[in-house]
Design an enzyme around this catalytic site. Structure first.
Site, PDB file in Angstrom:
ATOM      1  N   ARG A 163     -37.233  48.041  37.889  1.00  0.00           N
ATOM      2  CA  ARG A 163     -38.416  48.934  37.899  1.00  0.00           C
ATOM      3  C   ARG A 163     -39.034  49.103  39.297  1.00  0.00           C
ATOM      4  O   ARG A 163     -40.234  49.358  39.420  1.00  0.00           O
ATOM      5  CB  ARG A 163     -39.505  48.458  36.927  1.00  0.00           C
ATOM      6  N   SER A 213     -44.375  51.241  28.275  1.00  0.00           N
ATOM      7  CA  SER A 213     -44.733  49.828  28.471  1.00  0.00           C
ATOM      8  C   SER A 213     -45.717  49.732  29.621  1.00  0.00           C
ATOM      9  O   SER A 213     -45.504  50.352  30.663  1.00  0.00           O
ATOM     10  CB  SER A 213     -43.504  48.997  28.820  1.00  0.00           C
ATOM     11  N   GLU A 303     -46.330  48.112  35.248  1.00  0.00           N
ATOM     12  CA  GLU A 303     -45.215  49.053  35.400  1.00  0.00           C
ATOM     13  C   GLU A 303     -45.782  50.450  35.645  1.00  0.00           C
ATOM     14  O   GLU A 303     -45.212  51.250  36.377  1.00  0.00           O
ATOM     15  CB  GLU A 303     -44.348  49.044  34.134  1.00  0.00           C
TER      16      GLU A 303
END
Ligand SMILES: Cc1cc2nc3c(=O)[nH]c(=O)nc-3n(C[C@H](O)[C@H](O)[C@H](O)COP(=O)(O)OP(=O)(O)OC[C@H]3O[C@@H](n4cnc5c(N)ncnc54)[C@H](O)[C@@H]3O)c2cc1C
Length: 307
Positions: A163, A213, A303
């Site tokens: 990520r 998320s 995130e």
């Protein structure tokens, strides 16, 4: 701010532009659909020292409650082409369009990412992924705009990790992406893609106001053995501890501040019940980070991206 020599809109509601449905007004908003137009606008802004922000799908961001004074560029579309197993996509093309196009051409590599919303450029910035795959698996080169210059950089120089990419740290605009796939069986790929989309629909109901998320999962390799001991090893998936597991164990499910609520069925899913604010998101995130840190000694990282 100067008047701009191209069409733009004023005082556009940011909450309409992100899947989390949060944010005040963008003072100057420029929707764009082609890379040549984007480059022209970027060059003008650069030459005139006008600060800007760029986004595309709006599926991984929390816009500020007070709105944006900087010019906001919205990359909305683009084109894609395939030659053998090499696919080139403009950054504004939806990731789902790239995946469907690859599958139709019997190209394997991104089918596990089926159902992830947003654009190809946005996916590159956050190295989007799911079910053990990420977009960097297939990236060969990325075409960028960087302070008035346009050039290609290879995958190595994108510094992809889980990520993460260089694009989260340096302000460069992604224009195009070259993706190299493997040959696959069209029907198998389609079947994997459909299964994954069906699975995802259980967690993400149509129209849910969320940014996916909220926190990143935790790479097992990042943890000291003494910290890892506290985690039930059966919960580790693809070498990661799901942040949701840690959040659930500190009572996150169903927690609420204002109109921001943690899903009753998932500890890492922040939902906006309607009039939620970025301030409430930040408050709730800080409380949860503290609780997880106190219990496990693990510092969760967002995130999502705050603008
Ligand atoms: C329901 C739902 C499910 C999700 N599931 C997943 C998942 O399984 N896996 C996953 O990884 N993510 C998931 N996400 C998060 C999100 O979809 C991805 O991160 C997606 O790749 C973001 O793309 P975007 O175009 O929406 O980016 P945006 O939200 O528009 O932008 C994200 C960041 O990228 C920057 N950016 C965007 N375009 C460019 C560009 N051309 N050049 C430079 N910077 C740019 C923006 O400035 C911002 O910082 C989910 C989100 C939702 C809402």
């Amino acid at each position: 701010m100067n008047n701009l020599p191209f069409p733009y809109l004023q005082n556009v509601s940011l909450s309409q532009l992100s899947t989390f449905a949060i944010g005040g007004l963008a003072k100057k908003y420029i929707p764009l659909a082609t890379i040549p137009d984007l480059v022209k606008v970027l060059n003008y802004l650069w030459q005139n020292s006008l600060p800007f922000q760029i986004f595309s799908g709006g599926s991984n961001i929390v816009f500020p409650d007070q709105g944006l004074d900087e010019i906001l560029i919205h990359l909305k579309d683009g084109t894609l082409e395939v030659r053998d197993n090499l696919l080139t996509a403009d950054s504004g093309v939806k990731l789902s369009q790239v995946i469907n196009f690859a599958i139709k051409n019997g190209l394997s590599g991104l089918e596990n990412l089926s159902g992830i919303p947003g654009s190809t450029g946005g996916a590159v910035v956050g190295n989007a992924g799911a079910y053990g795959s990420s977009v960097s698996d297939v990236i060969q080169e990325v075409n960028i705009w960087d302070k008035g210059r346009v050039y290609w950089i290879n995958k190595k120089d994108c510094y992809f990790t889980y990520r993460e990419s260089i694009f989260k740290k340096k302000k460069r605009v992604i224009l195009k992406v070259k993706l190299r796939f493997k040959k696959g069986n069209k029907n198998n790929l389609l079947s994997i893609s459909r299964q994954i989309i069906n699975k995802r629909r259980v967690k993400y109901k149509e129209g849910l106001r969320c940014p996916g998320s909220f926190f990143k999962n935790i790479l097992v390799t990042d943890l000291f053995p003494s910290v890892l001991e506290k985690i039930d090893s059966s919960k580790i998936v693809f070498g990661k501890i799901p942040a949701g597991i840690l959040l659930e164990s500190v009572g996150a499910k169903g927690m609420k501040i204002g109109e921001i609520e943690i899903a009753s069925f998932h500890g890492n899913l922040f939902i906006n019940n309607g009039q939620g604010t970025a301030a409430d998101v930040k408050k709730l995130a800080e409380i949860l980070k503290k609780k997880v840190y106190q219990k496990f000694g693990i510092l969760l990282e967002e995130e999502i991206r705050y603008f």
